[in-house]
Design an enzyme around this catalytic site. Structure first.
Site, PDB file in Angstrom:
ATOM      1  CG  HIS A 189      38.621  36.597  36.662  1.00  0.00           C
ATOM      2  ND1 HIS A 189      39.549  36.588  37.675  1.00  0.00           N
ATOM      3  CD2 HIS A 189      38.826  35.457  35.965  1.00  0.00           C
ATOM      4  CE1 HIS A 189      40.303  35.505  37.578  1.00  0.00           C
ATOM      5  NE2 HIS A 189      39.873  34.787  36.545  1.00  0.00           N
TER       6      HIS A 189
ATOM      7  CG  ASP B  92      38.303  31.435  34.282  1.00  0.00           C
ATOM      8  OD1 ASP B  92      38.913  32.411  34.753  1.00  0.00           O
ATOM      9  OD2 ASP B  92      38.410  30.281  34.729  1.00  0.00           O
TER      10      ASP B  92
ATOM     11  CG  HIS C 243      38.123  32.287  39.766  1.00  0.00           C
ATOM     12  ND1 HIS C 243      37.219  32.020  38.768  1.00  0.00           N
ATOM     13  CD2 HIS C 243      39.316  32.416  39.139  1.00  0.00           C
ATOM     14  CE1 HIS C 243      37.838  31.982  37.600  1.00  0.00           C
ATOM     15  NE2 HIS C 243      39.126  32.244  37.794  1.00  0.00           N
TER      16      HIS C 243
ATOM     17  NE  ARG D 297      41.678  29.120  32.445  1.00  0.00           N
ATOM     18  CZ  ARG D 297      41.407  30.396  32.160  1.00  0.00           C
ATOM     19  NH1 ARG D 297      41.244  31.264  33.131  1.00  0.00           N
ATOM     20  NH2 ARG D 297      41.305  30.804  30.918  1.00  0.00           N
TER      21      ARG D 297
HETATM   22  O1  LIG Z   1      45.966  31.341  39.959  1.00  0.00           O
HETATM   23  C1  LIG Z   1      44.879  30.967  40.409  1.00  0.00           C
HETATM   24  O2  LIG Z   1      44.738  30.421  41.486  1.00  0.00           O
HETATM   25  C2  LIG Z   1      43.640  31.188  39.598  1.00  0.00           C
HETATM   26  C3  LIG Z   1      43.949  31.806  38.297  1.00  0.00           C
HETATM   27  C4  LIG Z   1      42.727  32.016  37.464  1.00  0.00           C
HETATM   28  O3  LIG Z   1      42.070  33.004  37.525  1.00  0.00           O
HETATM   29  C5  LIG Z   1      42.320  30.941  36.573  1.00  0.00           C
HETATM   30  O4  LIG Z   1      43.003  29.915  36.512  1.00  0.00           O
HETATM   31  O5  LIG Z   1      41.302  31.084  35.903  1.00  0.00           O
HETATM   32 FE   LIG Z   2      40.344  32.772  36.254  1.00  0.00          FE
END
Ligand SMILES: O=C(O)CCC(=O)C(=O)O
Ligand SMILES: [Fe+2]
Length: 289
Positions: A102, A104, A259, A274
């Site tokens: 995806h 974000d 990602h 995040r």
């Molecule tokens: O947990 C992760 O490494 C990435 C998670 C994710 O998709 C994000 O933080 O946007």
């Molecule tokens: Fe993400």
């Protein structure tokens, strides 16, 4: 794209044009010159890994985000619970996984431009995150397909992943996004090819997490086209994979990447925090001068 970096900022590219590791800076104490260099480096390399930021806490992560841009709510609908409202906490003990490709928050009109992710608790091994370069993927499609996808629009729908969270919130009220309280995850349309507002490069802007379908084609055509685009986007030569170490911070440009976080660590604990920086409404090749 050439990037000038101050001498203390040591940049190690991870491939010909995608991903770089940065050493020699403290994200809690950046000079204006370093902030500027980070911004330019991020647009050029699309995902950056900054090592050794063990001292960074939520407040300092948010403060760092403010140096780079405008910090949004942690998420449009997810309740941040006991962390700051600017933080989206992904905790494996709380179902916080991202094991689907995806970009974000593409299910809103103005998805975040940049995400900044900090490793808080890591499993002893596993839990790597992989990013895909959507501009390189676009550029390596055949010219005919490129010209065709330039004309397409896709629908993005956050209900499958996040409808549940919104329904759980008191009175169905999510967080403030773009100045308004989110009360519904109304699907939005974005161009399938996004023109990056800073570099002018084109990139694929569809993802399996949130893109429901391509508009104005049959369901059958939509499925086939998206399958081709996803398989192409995630070819190994378009990827960088990050093996997290304590103190790591990753920054990525959501306008040029997708990602995926591996869920391969069983019931070991993994927590990531995040924050996101406000972005523009995506612009496609037809609207771009
Ligand atoms: O947990 C992760 O490494 C990435 C998670 C994710 O998709 C994000 O933080 O946007
Ligand atoms: Fe993400």
């Amino acid at each position: 794209m050439t990037v000038t970096t101050p001498p203390q900022l040591r940049l190690t590219p991870l491939g010909p044009g995608f991903g770089a590791e940065i050493d020699g800076i403290d994200l809690a104490r950046l000079t204006d010159e370093e902030v500027q260099a980070l911004r330019e480096t991020l647009v050029a390399y699309k995902v950056l890994f900054v090592r050794g930021q063990d001292g960074l806490d939520d407040a300092a992560q948010i403060e760092f985000g403010r140096r780079l841009g405008e910090v949004t709510a942690g998420h449009p609908v997810h309740d941040s619970g006991d962390v700051a409202p600017e933080v989206y906490a992904l905790d494996s003990q709380d179902g916080g996984f991202s094991d689907v490709w995806h970009t974000d928050v593409t299910f809103v009109r103005r998805p975040p431009a940049i995400s900044i992710l900090r490793a808080v608790v890591l499993p002893p091994n596993g839990g790597d995150t992989t990013w895909a370069d959507s501009q390189l993927a676009y550029e390596s499609l055949s010219p005919g397909l490129r010209a065709y996808v330039d004309t397409l629009t896709a629908v993005h729908d956050g209900n499958r992943e996040f409808g549940y969270y919104l329904a759980q919130r008191r009175q169905g009220r999510g967080n403030v996004w773009d100045g308004e309280v989110v009360t519904a995850l109304t699907p939005v349309e974005h161009p399938v090819v996004r023109v990056h507002p800073e570099s002018g490069r084109k990139g694929l802007f569809v993802n399996p997490g949130f893109t429901s379908h391509i508009a104005d084609v049959s369901e059958y055509e939509s499925r086939g086209l998206l399958d081709i685009l996803y398989a192409h986007l995630t070819k190994p030569e378009h990827l960088v994979r990050h093996r997290w170490r304590p103190g790591d911070v990753a920054l990525w440009d959501n306008r040029s990447t997708a990602h995926y976080a591996n869920r391969d660590y069983g019931d070991r604990h993994r927590v990531m925090h995040r924050i996101t920086l406000r972005g523009d409404e995506p612009v496609g090749p037809r609207e771009s001068p």
